[in-house]
Design a protein around this motif. Structure first.
Motif, mmCIF file in Angstrom:
data_model
loop_
_atom_site.group_PDB
_atom_site.id
_atom_site.type_symbol
_atom_site.label_atom_id
_atom_site.label_comp_id
_atom_site.label_asym_id
_atom_site.label_seq_id
_atom_site.Cartn_x
_atom_site.Cartn_y
_atom_site.Cartn_z
ATOM 1 N N CYS A 29 1.714 11.503 -3.410
ATOM 2 C CA CYS A 29 2.763 10.829 -4.183
ATOM 3 C C CYS A 29 4.074 11.595 -4.102
ATOM 4 C CB CYS A 29 2.335 10.731 -5.642
ATOM 5 S SG CYS A 29 0.881 9.712 -5.880
ATOM 6 N N PRO A 30 5.200 10.871 -4.157
ATOM 7 C CA PRO A 30 6.493 11.548 -4.247
ATOM 8 C C PRO A 30 6.565 12.347 -5.547
ATOM 9 C CG PRO A 30 6.763 9.162 -3.987
ATOM 10 C CD PRO A 30 5.308 9.417 -4.168
ATOM 11 N N THR A 53 -5.547 11.481 0.693
ATOM 12 C CA THR A 53 -5.240 10.214 1.364
ATOM 13 C C THR A 53 -3.884 9.659 0.942
ATOM 14 O OG1 THR A 53 -7.609 9.780 1.315
ATOM 15 C CG2 THR A 53 -6.192 7.945 1.926
ATOM 16 N N VAL A 54 -3.551 9.784 -0.327
ATOM 17 C CA VAL A 54 -2.245 9.323 -0.808
ATOM 18 C C VAL A 54 -1.528 10.510 -1.441
ATOM 19 C CG1 VAL A 54 -0.997 7.744 -2.333
ATOM 20 C CG2 VAL A 54 -3.137 7.005 -1.241
ATOM 21 N N LEU A 84 0.860 -1.181 0.000
ATOM 22 C CA LEU A 84 0.000 0.000 0.000
ATOM 23 C C LEU A 84 0.895 1.230 0.000
ATOM 24 C CD1 LEU A 84 -2.792 -0.634 2.674
ATOM 25 C CD2 LEU A 84 -3.112 -0.358 0.234
ATOM 26 N N PRO A 85 0.479 2.261 -0.680
ATOM 27 C CA PRO A 85 1.245 3.505 -0.565
ATOM 28 C C PRO A 85 1.062 4.052 0.849
ATOM 29 C CG PRO A 85 -0.796 3.894 -1.723
ATOM 30 C CD PRO A 85 -0.719 2.423 -1.504
ATOM 31 N N PRO A 86 1.954 4.941 1.295
ATOM 32 C CA PRO A 86 1.739 5.568 2.601
ATOM 33 C C PRO A 86 0.391 6.284 2.613
ATOM 34 C CG PRO A 86 3.931 6.055 1.786
ATOM 35 C CD PRO A 86 3.203 5.388 0.665
ATOM 36 N N LEU A 87 -0.369 6.066 3.667
ATOM 37 C CA LEU A 87 -1.699 6.666 3.775
ATOM 38 C C LEU A 87 -1.662 7.849 4.735
ATOM 39 C CD1 LEU A 87 -3.861 3.415 4.104
ATOM 40 C CD2 LEU A 87 -3.321 4.701 2.031
ATOM 41 N N ASN A 88 -2.341 8.881 4.355
ATOM 42 C CA ASN A 88 -2.443 10.068 5.214
ATOM 43 C C ASN A 88 -3.908 10.301 5.550
ATOM 44 O OD1 ASN A 88 0.419 11.228 5.041
ATOM 45 N ND2 ASN A 88 -0.150 10.890 2.899
ATOM 46 N N ARG A 109 2.693 8.673 -12.156
ATOM 47 C CA ARG A 109 1.290 8.244 -12.200
ATOM 48 C C ARG A 109 0.737 8.221 -10.774
ATOM 49 N NH1 ARG A 109 2.487 2.836 -15.407
ATOM 50 N NH2 ARG A 109 4.165 2.933 -13.891
ATOM 51 N N CYS A 110 -0.005 9.216 -10.474
ATOM 52 C CA CYS A 110 -0.552 9.350 -9.126
ATOM 53 C C CYS A 110 -2.059 9.134 -9.200
ATOM 54 C CB CYS A 110 -0.224 10.742 -8.581
ATOM 55 S SG CYS A 110 -0.298 10.803 -6.809
ATOM 56 N N GLY A 111 -2.525 8.111 -8.531
ATOM 57 C CA GLY A 111 -3.925 7.733 -8.687
ATOM 58 C C GLY A 111 -4.890 8.505 -7.815
ATOM 59 N N THR A 112 -4.386 9.063 -6.719
ATOM 60 C CA THR A 112 -5.286 9.748 -5.784
ATOM 61 C C THR A 112 -5.174 11.249 -5.976
ATOM 62 O OG1 THR A 112 -5.008 7.967 -4.184
ATOM 63 C CG2 THR A 112 -5.874 10.052 -3.353
ATOM 64 N N GLU A 121 7.052 10.541 -8.804
ATOM 65 C CA GLU A 121 6.029 9.597 -9.251
ATOM 66 C C GLU A 121 5.185 10.238 -10.344
ATOM 67 O OE1 GLU A 121 5.753 6.398 -8.064
ATOM 68 O OE2 GLU A 121 4.358 6.187 -9.746
#
Lengths: 427, 452
Positions: free
Chosen positions: A294-295, A291-292, A243-247, A300-303, A298
Motif C-alpha cells: 500500500c502507498p 502481494t499488495v 485491483l490494487p497493483p499486485l506484486n 487501511r491496508c488489507g494485505t 493509505e
C-alpha cells in the motif's frame, strides 16, 4: 575418435552453463567438485584442480596445468511428515558438472603464479526453479528446491609467496523481473508485458596459508546470494474492475553469507581436515513477498506482509580425510571420507506456515583414480553422500492448531543421497 | 452484475502476467550483428581464417589452429533507427559486453583447444515484450538483440591441416505459473481497493535448451584456408499459467470467482544454419568469402495462444454474465523463406615496426529478408539489408617476459541499411491497410585480446 567422443560428451555435459547465470544452492548443499564432495565439503585448506573457484579460489594460485573435468551427479531427496498418517515425498535432481582450470602463462614475477578457474553445476534442462508455495502447504523448501539451480562460479587465484595464496571468485544466479500493464478505454483493453532476465552476483574471497610443512589453513568468505522474482502488475482505466497493483515477488534461491575456516594436515599420503562453516541465515528475508504493497498515505491496508521466517544463524562442523595410494608413477588412487553436521536454521512451525526442515548428519565417501591412457593423463572420481534428517516435531500454538487441526502436531524426517561421477583430463 | 462483466479485463491481466507471452523469438544477437570487433569489421567472413575468441561462434574448429591462450574483453554499442509507417520503432540501443577465452593445449600430442565466447547485454540477460497478432514486430531486432549469447566449444587438430570442433550454445525462457488468492475489495461505499487481502504462490522454472554446433577447418597451404560449420535449430516452447481464486467483496454482496489462464507460445527460435567459407591470404592480405544458409522456413509464429476458464458462484437469485471461454486461436504459420547470406571480408596488415602492426579491415554482407509480405493480420517487420563494415586496431608484440604473444586492440564500425519495403494488406480485417518498414542502424565495437 575416442578423443572426439570425449569432447562431444564434454560439451553435452557443459550444456548451458553460461546461458543465464547462476549461483549457489546445490553447491551449498553438497559442495562442488568430487574431492570436496567425498570429504564432507572440506577442501578450503588444501585441494586440487578446477572446482576451487567455489571451495577456495586461492587454491587456484600456482596451478601450472590446464585441466578440464566433466561429470554427472544425482541427488535423491526423500522427506516425510506425519500428522495422523504419514506423507512421503520423493524428488530426484540430476545435474551435470564442468570444471576448467586455466593457468595464465604470464612471465617474469607472475610466472606460474596465476590461474583462472570455472566451475558449473547444472540441473538438467533447468537454469533455476522457483517453487514458492502458499505457506500452509507442507513443504521442505531448503532441500530439493534449493538443488535446482545452475551453480556457476569463476575464480582467480594468485600465489603470493610459496606459503600464501589469495583468490577471488564470483558466483552468478538468474532472476526475473517483469512488469505487466493493463489499460483500457472504449471497451478495448490492452496488455503490455515486459520481462527481463537479470543476474545477481556474489563474491567469494579466499586465503590459503601453509603454516608449516604439513599444516595448511584455509579461510573463505562467500557473500550472501539470492535469486529474485519480481512481477509487478498494474491496471489503469479498466472500467469496473479495480485491483490494487499486485506484486508477485519472492526469493526462489538463497544462500546466506558464509565463512569457512579449515585446518588441514597434509603429507605425501594423508590429508586430514577439520573445518567449520558459519551461515548467516538470520538475514534471510523470507520466501514470498507482500502481494499488495500500500502507498504510505493509505490508512487501511488489507494485505499484511508475510510473517518473517525467523531463521537462525548456524555453525556447521565438518571433518574430512584422504589417503593416497601410489601404485606406479602414472597410477595412483585416493580414498576419501568425511562427516559433517548441518544444523537447521528454521524454527519450529508453531504458527500458520508448514515449511519444514531439520538438522542433518552427513557422511561422505569418495574415490579418485589418476591414470594415463597412452600419454593422456586422466582422473576419475566418485563421491557418495548420505544425509540423515534428524527427527523433529512441530507443535502449533493453540490459535493456529485450531485453524489447522490436521497440522497441530507434525513430526518430520528424511534422507538425502548423492552420487557423483567425474572424469578429468590434463591438457 | 456489471462488476463481473469486467472479468474480461481480468483475463487480460492474467494473460499479460503469463510471462510466456513475452517473446524474443528469432534469437540470437550475434546472428544479427556478429561477435568480436575484428570479425565484425570483416562482416563476419572469418569462418575460414578467424584467429580470435569469436571463432567459438563462427567456426569452433579454428580454435585448434590457435597456438596461444587468449583472453578477450570487449564492448559493443548498436543504435537502431528503424521505422514502420513513418513512425520510429522506438527500439532501444543495444549495449553489450563481450568476453572470450581460447585455451589451446595438447592431448597425446594432438593439438586441442577449449573456447568460450560470451556476449552479455548490459544490465540484464534478456529482455522481451509480449506480442499479439497484429502488433508491429521487428522480428530480427526486438528482444533478439537483448539476449545473452554464450558458446562453449572444444576443438582438436588430428592432422596439421585439418581440425574439427564441436560446441553448444543455449537458450533460456520462463515456464510455469502463479496463483493469487484472497479477497478483492471493490472501491465503493468509501472503501479502497487497497483493503484487498491477497497473497500469491509461484511454481515456475527458468528452462533451457541447448543446441549443438559442428565445424571443420582446413589449411591446405599457408595461403589457402577453408571452413564449414553447422548449427542446429533450437526453439523454446513455453506454457505459462496464472490463476485467481478470490472473493470479490462488493460490500453488499460477495461473489467467489475462479479464473484460470494458460498461455502457450514459441518463446525463442534459432534456425538451422550451414556456413561455407574460403579464405586466401597473399602476403599481407586476407580475403575471405563466406556463404550462410539459414533454414528460416521452419520458423514458427511467436504469437501466443491463450486458453481461459472462468467460474463464479454468485448468491442465489443474482444473475451474472460471464465472459466466454473461447477456443484459443490457431497460430498461422508465418511462411518465412530460407535464405543464403553472402559475406565478404578483407584485411590488410601494415607493418609499422617489427613489433607494431596496423590492420585495416573492411567487409560487406547482404541479407535478403526471409519475412514474406505481410498481407494478412500479422505485421512481422523486416526488409532486405546491406551491412557495410570497417575496422582497424593495433597489434603489439615483444612484451616478453610479461606477455609472451601478440596483443591486439581492435575497433569496428558497422552501418546497416534496410531497403524500404511497402505492403498493401489483402486481408479485409487487417489493420493498418498499408505497412512500410525501413531504416538503418550503426554499431561501434572494440575489444582487447591478450595473447599469453
Amino acid at each position: 575418435m575416442t578423443t572426439l567422443r570425449a569432447l562431444t560428451c564434454a560439451l553435452g555435459v557443459a550444456q548451458l552453463l553460461w546461458c543465464a547465470a547462476a549461483g549457489a544452492s546445490p553447491a551449498d548443499l553438497f559442495g562442488v567438485g568430487l574431492r570436496p564432495q567425498g570429504m564432507a565439503q572440506t577442501g578450503a585448506a588444501h585441494g586440487e584442480h578446477d572446482h576451487q573457484s567455489y571451495t577456495n579460489p586461492a587454491l587456484l594460485g600456482g596451478r601450472t596445468e590446464q585441466h578440464l573435468s566433466l561429470g554427472y551427479q544425482s541427488a535423491l531427496f526423500r522427506t516425510s511428515y506425519r500428522t495422523d498418517s504419514p506423507y512421503d515425498m520423493q524428488q530426484a535432481v540430476d545435474s551435470t558438472l564442468l570444471g576448467v582450470t586455466l593457468p595464465l602463462p604470464f612471465g617474469a614475477a607472475l610466472q606460474e603464479r596465476v590461474a583462472l578457474g570455472f566451475s558449473a553445476l547444472n540441473p538438467r534442462k533447468l537454469v533455476t526453479r522457483a517453487e514458492l508455495w502458499f505457506p500452509e502447504r507442507p513443504q521442505f523448501p531448503l532441500l530439493a528446491p534449493r538443488a535446482q539451480t545452475l551453480s556457476l562460479t569463476a575464480g582467480l587465484g594468485v600465489e603470493v609467496t610459496e606459503s600464501l595464496r589469495v583468490g577471488l571468485g564470483i558466483r552468478w544466479l538468474a532472476g526475473l523481473t517483469a512488469s505487466v500493464m493493463v489499460s483500457g478505454a472504449d471497451d478495448e483493453t490492452t496488455t503490455v508485458v515486459r520481462d527481463e532476465l537479470v543476474t545477481s552476483t556474489a563474491l567469494v574471497v579466499g586465503v590459503q596459508a601453509e603454516a608449516t610443512e604439513h599444516l595448511r589453513l584455509g579461510l573463505v568468505w562467500r557473500e550472501a546470494h539470492q535469486s529474485e522474482l519480481e512481477v509487478a502488475i498494474t491496471l489503469s482505466e479498466v472500467g469496473a474492475l479495480v485491483l490494487p497493483p499486485l506484486n508477485v515477488t519472492g526469493i526462489p534461491q538463497y544462500d546466506p553469507e558464509q565463512v569457512d575456516l579449515e585446518l588441514a594436515w597434509v603429507d605425501e599420503r594423508w590429508q586430514v581436515s577439520l573445518a567449520t562453516r558459519f551461515r548467516r541465515w538470520a538475514a534471510f528475508p523470507g520466501f514470498l513477498g507482500q502481494t499488495v504493497v500500500c502507498p504510505s498515505a493509505e490508512e487501511r491496508c488489507g494485505t499484511a506482509a508475510p510473517a518473517a521466517p525467523g531463521f537462525s544463524n548456524t555453525w556447521s562442523p565438518r571433518a574430512g580425510a584422504a589417503y593416497r595410494l601410489p601404485f606406479t608413477p602414472t597410477l595412483s588412487a585416493e580414498l576419501r571420507a568425511g562427516v559433517a553436521y548441518e544444523p537447521s536454521p528454521m524454527p519450529e512451525q508453531s504458527q500458520a506456515s508448514n515449511t519444514y526442515d531439520s538438522a542433518r548428519w552427513v557422511a561422505s565417501l569418495g574415490y579418485g583414480l589418476d591414470f594415463q591412457v597412452g600419454d593422456v593423463p586422466l582422473e576419475l572420481g566418485l563421491a557418495l553422500q548420505q544425509h540423515w534428517l534428524t527427527a523433529r516435531t512441530h507443535e502449533k500454538s493453540p490459535e493456529f492448531a485450531e485453524q489447522q487441526p490436521k497440522f497441530a502436531s507434525v513430526s518430520t524426517s528424511g534422507q538425502v543421497q548423492l552420487v557423483a561421477l567425474s572424469l578429468g583430463v590434463t591438457f | 452484475m456489471k462488476r463481473l462483466g469486467a472479468l474480461a479485463l481480468l483475463r487480460c491481466l492474467l494473460v499479460g502476467a503469463g510471462l510466456g507471452a513475452s517473446s524474443s523469438a528469432g534469437a540470437t544477437p550475434v546472428d544479427s550483428l556478429g561477435l568480436g570487433a575484428r570479425s565484425k569489421a570483416l562482416a563476419g567472413a572469418v569462418a575460414a581464417s578467424g584467429r580470435d575468441f569469436s571463432v567459438s561462434y563462427y567456426n569452433p574448429a579454428r580454435l585448434a589452429f590457435l597456438e596461444r591462450m587468449q583472453l578477450s574483453f570487449g564492448y559493443t554499442h548498436t543504435e537502431l533507427g528503424l521505422s514502420q509507417n513513418e513512425q520510429p520503432s522506438g527500439l532501444p540501443a543495444v549495449r553489450a559486453f563481450g568476453f572470450g577465452v581460447v585455451a589451446p593445449g595438447r592431448v597425446a600430442g594432438v593439438p586441442v583447444a577449449f573456447g568460450l565466447a560470451v556476449q552479455l547485454p548490459r544490465g540484464h540477460l534478456s529482455q522481451g515484450q509480449s506480442i499479439r497478432e497484429g502488433d508491429p514486430y521487428w522480428v530480427f531486432y526486438e528482444g533478439r538483440l537483448q539476449l545473452l549469447y554464450t558458446s562453449l566449444n572444444l576443438a582438436l587438430r588430428p592432422l596439421p591441416w585439418w581440425s574439427i570442433g564441436i560446441g553448444t550454445a543455449s537458450l533460456a525462457a520462463t515456464d510455469g505459473g502463479f496463483d493469487v488468492r484472497g479477497t478483492v475489495v471493490a472501491p465503493e461505499f468509501e472503501r479502497s481497493e487497497y483493503e484487498s487481502d491477497l497473497e500469491h504462490q509461484v511454481d515456475a522454472n527458468l528452462i533451457s535448451v541447448r543446441y549443438p554446433q559442428l565445424a571443420m577447418a582446413f589449411e591446405p597451404s599457408a595461403r589457402l584456408s577453408f571452413g564449414i560449420s553447422y548449427r542446429e535449430e533450437a526453439k523454446v516452447e513455453t506454457t505459462v499459467s496464472a490463476g485467481l481464486d478470490a472473493t470479490i467483496d462488493g460490500t453488499i454482496i460477495e461473489v467467489p470467482i475462479r479464473y484460470d489462464v494458460m498461455v502457450e507460445s514459441v518463446k525463442m527460435f534459432i534456425p538451422r544454419q550451414l556456413n561455407l567459407a574460403a579464405a586466401w591470404s597473399p602476403g599481407a592480405w586476407i580475403l575471405e568469402l563466406d556463404v550462410t544458409w539459414n533454414d528460416w522456413s521452419t520458423y514458427e509464429s511467436p504469437v501466443s495462444s491463450t486458453t481461459t476458464v472462468v467460474e463464479a458462484d454468485p448468491p442465489e437469485g443474482v444473475e451474472i454474465e460471464l465472459p466466454e471461454s473461447p477456443e484459443p486461436p490457431r497460430r498461422a504459420h508465418p511462411g518465412f523463406k530460407d535464405r543464403w547470406v553472402p559475406r565478404l571480408g578483407a584485411e590488410y596488415r601494415v607493418e609499422l615496426h617489427t613489433r607494431l602492426t596496423l590492420p585495416l579491415r573492411a567487409g560487406y554482407v547482404y541479407e535478403a529478408s526471409p519475412v514474406p509480405s505481410q498481407r494478412g493480420r500479422t505485421n512481422f517487420l523486416d526488409a532486405d539489408r546491406h551491412v557495410f563494415s570497417a575496422g582497424t586496431g593495433v597489434s603489439v608484440a615483444g612484451l616478453e617476459p610479461w606477455l609472451g604473444g601478440t596483443q591486439h586492440l581492435n575497433v569496428a564500425v558497422q552501418l546497416g541499411v534496410l531497403e524500404a519495403r511497402e505492403v498493401e494488406k489483402s486481408e479485409p480485417a487487417a489493420t493498418p491497410r498499408r505497412i512500410t518498414a525501413e531504416g538503418s542502424f550503426w554499431a561501434l565495437s572494440a575489444d582487447l585480446s591478450l595473447e599469453l
